[in-house]
Motif scaffolding. Structure first.
Motif, mmCIF file in Angstrom:
data_model
loop_
_atom_site.group_PDB
_atom_site.id
_atom_site.type_symbol
_atom_site.label_atom_id
_atom_site.label_comp_id
_atom_site.label_asym_id
_atom_site.label_seq_id
_atom_site.Cartn_x
_atom_site.Cartn_y
_atom_site.Cartn_z
ATOM 1 N N LEU A 1 -0.704 -48.269 9.309
ATOM 2 C CA LEU A 1 -0.900 -48.551 8.152
ATOM 3 C C LEU A 1 -0.137 -47.779 6.884
ATOM 4 C CD1 LEU A 1 -2.564 -50.532 6.113
ATOM 5 C CD2 LEU A 1 -4.408 -48.715 6.126
ATOM 6 N N LYS A 2 -0.096 -46.655 7.331
ATOM 7 C CA LYS A 2 0.903 -45.504 6.209
ATOM 8 C C LYS A 2 2.308 -45.910 6.538
ATOM 9 C CE LYS A 2 1.288 -40.510 5.449
ATOM 10 N NZ LYS A 2 2.619 -40.520 5.471
ATOM 11 N N THR A 3 2.793 -46.141 7.797
ATOM 12 C CA THR A 3 4.182 -46.519 7.859
ATOM 13 C C THR A 3 4.420 -47.876 7.232
ATOM 14 O OG1 THR A 3 4.308 -45.466 10.128
ATOM 15 C CG2 THR A 3 6.032 -47.034 9.541
ATOM 16 N N VAL A 4 3.648 -48.867 7.286
ATOM 17 C CA VAL A 4 3.848 -50.128 6.558
ATOM 18 C C VAL A 4 3.853 -49.989 5.063
ATOM 19 C CG1 VAL A 4 3.431 -51.369 8.646
ATOM 20 C CG2 VAL A 4 1.815 -51.306 6.996
ATOM 21 N N THR A 5 3.001 -49.561 4.669
ATOM 22 C CA THR A 5 2.697 -49.426 3.229
ATOM 23 C C THR A 5 3.849 -48.596 2.595
ATOM 24 O OG1 THR A 5 1.045 -47.555 3.342
ATOM 25 C CG2 THR A 5 0.217 -49.837 2.923
ATOM 26 N N GLU A 6 4.576 -47.740 3.320
ATOM 27 C CA GLU A 6 5.676 -47.101 2.696
ATOM 28 C C GLU A 6 6.689 -48.021 2.427
ATOM 29 O OE1 GLU A 6 6.281 -43.661 5.572
ATOM 30 O OE2 GLU A 6 4.762 -42.713 4.657
ATOM 31 N N PHE A 7 6.848 -49.216 3.131
ATOM 32 C CA PHE A 7 7.836 -50.215 2.695
ATOM 33 C C PHE A 7 7.242 -50.954 1.473
ATOM 34 C CE2 PHE A 7 8.918 -49.455 7.163
ATOM 35 C CZ PHE A 7 10.275 -49.369 7.101
ATOM 36 N N GLY A 8 6.033 -50.662 0.872
ATOM 37 C CA GLY A 8 5.921 -51.448 -0.341
ATOM 38 C C GLY A 8 5.200 -52.775 -0.107
ATOM 39 N N VAL A 9 4.675 -53.092 1.225
ATOM 40 C CA VAL A 9 3.921 -54.141 1.425
ATOM 41 C C VAL A 9 2.578 -54.301 1.262
ATOM 42 C CG1 VAL A 9 6.007 -55.088 2.749
ATOM 43 C CG2 VAL A 9 4.139 -54.133 3.936
ATOM 44 N N GLU A 10 1.812 -55.470 1.239
ATOM 45 C CA GLU A 10 0.415 -55.173 1.417
ATOM 46 C C GLU A 10 -0.314 -55.248 2.962
ATOM 47 O OE1 GLU A 10 -1.840 -57.877 -1.226
ATOM 48 O OE2 GLU A 10 0.059 -58.357 -2.016
ATOM 49 N N ALA A 11 -0.975 -54.681 3.113
ATOM 50 C CA ALA A 11 -1.592 -54.537 4.728
ATOM 51 C C ALA A 11 -2.828 -54.040 4.753
ATOM 52 C CB ALA A 11 -0.511 -53.449 5.502
ATOM 53 N N SER A 12 -3.656 -54.634 5.714
ATOM 54 C CA SER A 12 -4.947 -54.450 5.907
ATOM 55 C C SER A 12 -5.427 -54.507 7.482
ATOM 56 C CB SER A 12 -5.913 -55.795 5.540
ATOM 57 O OG SER A 12 -7.000 -55.427 5.377
#
Ligand code: NAP
Length: 259
Positions: free
Chosen positions: A48-59
């Motif tokens: 989750l941390k990795t993907v949110t660093e790309f500025g996308v929404e995630a859950s």
């Protein structure tokens, strides 16, 4: 990759290994992600941390796929996160290794089929029904294995589950093509992940594998992510019912003696 930005994708088994690599690449491509895990909470938090660093929404969402009765509710939750999904990546899997004689009551066989085949069946069907009701298309990527094509001792449950996944994907591609829902298969070769890191990095083992693989090396989780992005993207809008093998040439080479 063509048409991926803003696509809403559910990735199962995103807490480690190939699923985490897929999440990273899809986030880089601008997808909104629902990330599934079962037991590895620390792993899914890291993804989750990795993907949110790309500025996308995630859950993130938890579910144990050995409990098939929970899968429909799990899928409905995943669908509601972004008010719909455009893609489903059935990646979660157990790599079970045993001889059939040691699993004579079939416990390991049935557990393997539950996670690797029954869960993708139930999730894909729920996804197709939801897409049809929403009058939209969709793309499914099923993470299979080269073991569906050629296998070895200890893998009767695993190889059966993956061969079943390949066959099921073709039937679903045929049935759902008219609704704009594509179903394709990714067939990875040997890809080191946390689970296999120790054994595969052992120098003798690495040497044995690298000699067998024409490309001379293992694959990476990010390479599996790139292929998944391709299969979800509009670049493959006319591709369905196909198996994309990424194995550095391992399966192409027969088991002939080396020259
Ligand atoms: N690595 C390879 O060389 C390779 C080659 C060919 C195919 N594959 C396929 O790639 C996929 C991912 O495997 P991996 O190698 O990346 O291994 P991995 O790191 O062990 O990942 C397996 C994932 O599946 C999830 N999972 C396991 N049991 C589950 C259950 N009962 N219910 C729900 N989820 C469950 C795990 O969740 P938790 O950890 O959160 O419980 C984890 O996220 C599998 O389908 C595997 O067959 C791998």
């Amino acid at each position: 990759m063509k048409g991926l930005t803003g696509k809403r994708v559910l990735i199962t088994g995103a807490s480690s290994g190939i699923g985490a690599g897929m999440a990273k690449v899809l986030a880089r491509e601008g997808c909104k992600l629902v990330l599934h895990f079962n037991r590895n909470e620390a792993g899914i938090e890291k993804t989750l941390k990795t993907v949110t660093e790309f500025g996308v929404e995630a859950s993130i969402l938890q579910c144990d796929f050995r409990q098939p009765e929970t899968l429909n509710a799990f899928f409905q939750q995943a669908w509601s996160v972004f008010d719909g999904l455009d893609g489903l990546v059935n990646n979660a899997g157990v790599v079970s290794k045993t001889t059939a004689l040691k699993d004579a009551d079939g416990t390991q066989f049935m557990n393997t089929l539950a996670v690797n085949l029954q869960a993708p069946y139930l999730l894909s069907t729920a996804f197709a029904k939801a897409c049809i009701a929403a009058k939209q298309g969709g793309a499914i990527v099923n993470n299979s294995s080269i073991h569906a094509q050629a296998t070895c001792e200890w893998f009767s449950a695993y190889a059966a589950s993956k061969a079943g996944l390949d066959a099921m994907s073709k039937v679903q591609a045929v049935e759902w093509g008219q609704h704009g829902i594509r179903v394709n298969v990714l067939a990875p070769g040997v890809v080191p992940v946390e689970r296999t890191h120790t054994i595969l990095s052992e120098p003798n083992m690495a040497k044995k594998w690298h000699e067998k693989i024409p490309a001379g090396r293992y694959g990476t989780t990010e390479e599996m992510g790139e292929a998944t992005a391709y299969l979800l993207s509009d670049a493959t809008a006319w591709m369905t019912g196909s198996v994309l093998t990424l194995d550095g040439g391992l399966i192409a080479r027969g088991n002939y003696p080396s020259r």
